[in-house]
Design an enzyme around this catalytic site. Sequence first.
Site, PDB file in Angstrom:
ATOM      1  CE  LYS A 113      -3.853   0.445   1.645  1.00 18.93           C
ATOM      2  NZ  LYS A 113      -4.985   0.056   3.604  1.00 18.93           N
ATOM      3  CE  LYS A 169      -2.595  -1.824   8.936  1.00 15.73           C
ATOM      4  NZ  LYS A 169      -3.913  -1.056   8.618  1.00 15.73           N
ATOM      5  N   GLY A 175     -17.446   3.383   4.402  1.00 17.23           N
ATOM      6  CA  GLY A 175     -19.006   3.080   3.016  1.00 17.23           C
ATOM      7  C   GLY A 175     -19.535   4.199   3.525  1.00 17.23           C
ATOM      8  CG  ASP A 231     -23.713  -1.928   8.364  1.00 16.21           C
ATOM      9  OD1 ASP A 231     -22.185  -0.949   7.699  1.00 16.21           O
ATOM     10  OD2 ASP A 231     -23.617  -1.391   9.338  1.00 16.21           O
ATOM     11  CB  ALA A 237     -17.612  -4.571   6.305  1.00 17.48           C
ATOM     12  CB  ALA A 278     -13.421  -3.839   2.325  1.00 14.91           C
TER      13      ALA A 278
END
Length: 386
Positions: free
Chosen positions: A84, A96, A201, A219, A259, A281
Amino acid sequence: MKNPALLSEKKQLSSPISMNLFEKMQEHEQVLFCNDPETGLKAIIAIHDTTLGPALGGTRMRDYETVEEALEDVLRLSKGMTYKCAAADVDFGGRKAVIIGDPTKDKTPELFRAYGQFIDSLNGRFYTGTDMGTVLEDFVHSYKETNCIAGLPEEYGGGGETSIPTALGVLYSIQAVAKTLWGHEDLSGKLFSIQGLGKVGFKVAEHLLEQGAGLYVTDVNEEAVSEIVKKAEAIGRKAIAVKGEEIYGVKADVFVPCAIGGIINDQTIEQLKVKAITGAANNQLLHESHALVLKEKGILYAPDYIVNSGGIIQVSDELYGPNKERVLNKTKTIYHSLLEVFLQAKEKNITTIEAANHICESRIHSRKNRNSFFSPKKRAKWQIRY
């Protein structure tokens, strides 16, 4: 006589599960297990690659069932961050971290301060901020222990809410998909199926309604769904609420997953009736091999780590001093990045994931002898000079 305890320990370390975990960590530069009994902190920091600069990535908090599950998650996510950062063309590497715990019950200021001390112990090797299960205010506590925090609230000198550039990046990505599929960027009259109406979203849905598109939305938060349906009605647009997994089977132009990850798999691919997939996502493909299945079905896949890179663009930019105009201008380059991916995938007859990975790996290789401003070596020179 041999010590039974040592034999037991040796047997445990040589078990298939343990050795498999070590094998999975081999491509990472560093994996740090953080344990602070006083605050209850249990965390894992995974630094994947710092070729482009210090590692940068969010910290998520989740009640993992096992340490192995947490480790698998953080290793997978940190590798994705390397790509990324390369795709977004920022001078940072990938990392991360995960905090093991229930974000609704286990958060305390002391826990995040303890976490900040672990971050600081790495001496600028990585910077972190929010992810799933954490919010900006959590890291205000960590910031008291370390300067290596990114994505702070504006009142603390940060860039503020990252969902704004992330959602814009998704919109630019959808426009790049439209350009590739239909030869223009006009989204009016097109149908989009959106899975997830969280911070990103929901904003994506609003952008698409403003562009004249129609929506199918789902959702777990029914209030968010109702709000989008009402917004659509107020401006004469169509937004239809669907239940859970029904979203995979609706007939739309573009599926927009915003999501959880792993939702593109053997079961869901068979249900899809869309021309493209473009969403925010992370890790949408359960396995990269599913990119080939999508290609064979004629579904254009926009690699998620490019689509959702607006957030990392803002967070990395913040470390040079927050500048919203600079962030928004760079976020617009996501459009051109995706067009290049689609072009290379077509010319080389490969999947869009393969094309994106090749571009990122080439960028990392070409810059392996160059360091960003935030590399320890350059920061030391800067401090001496100024």
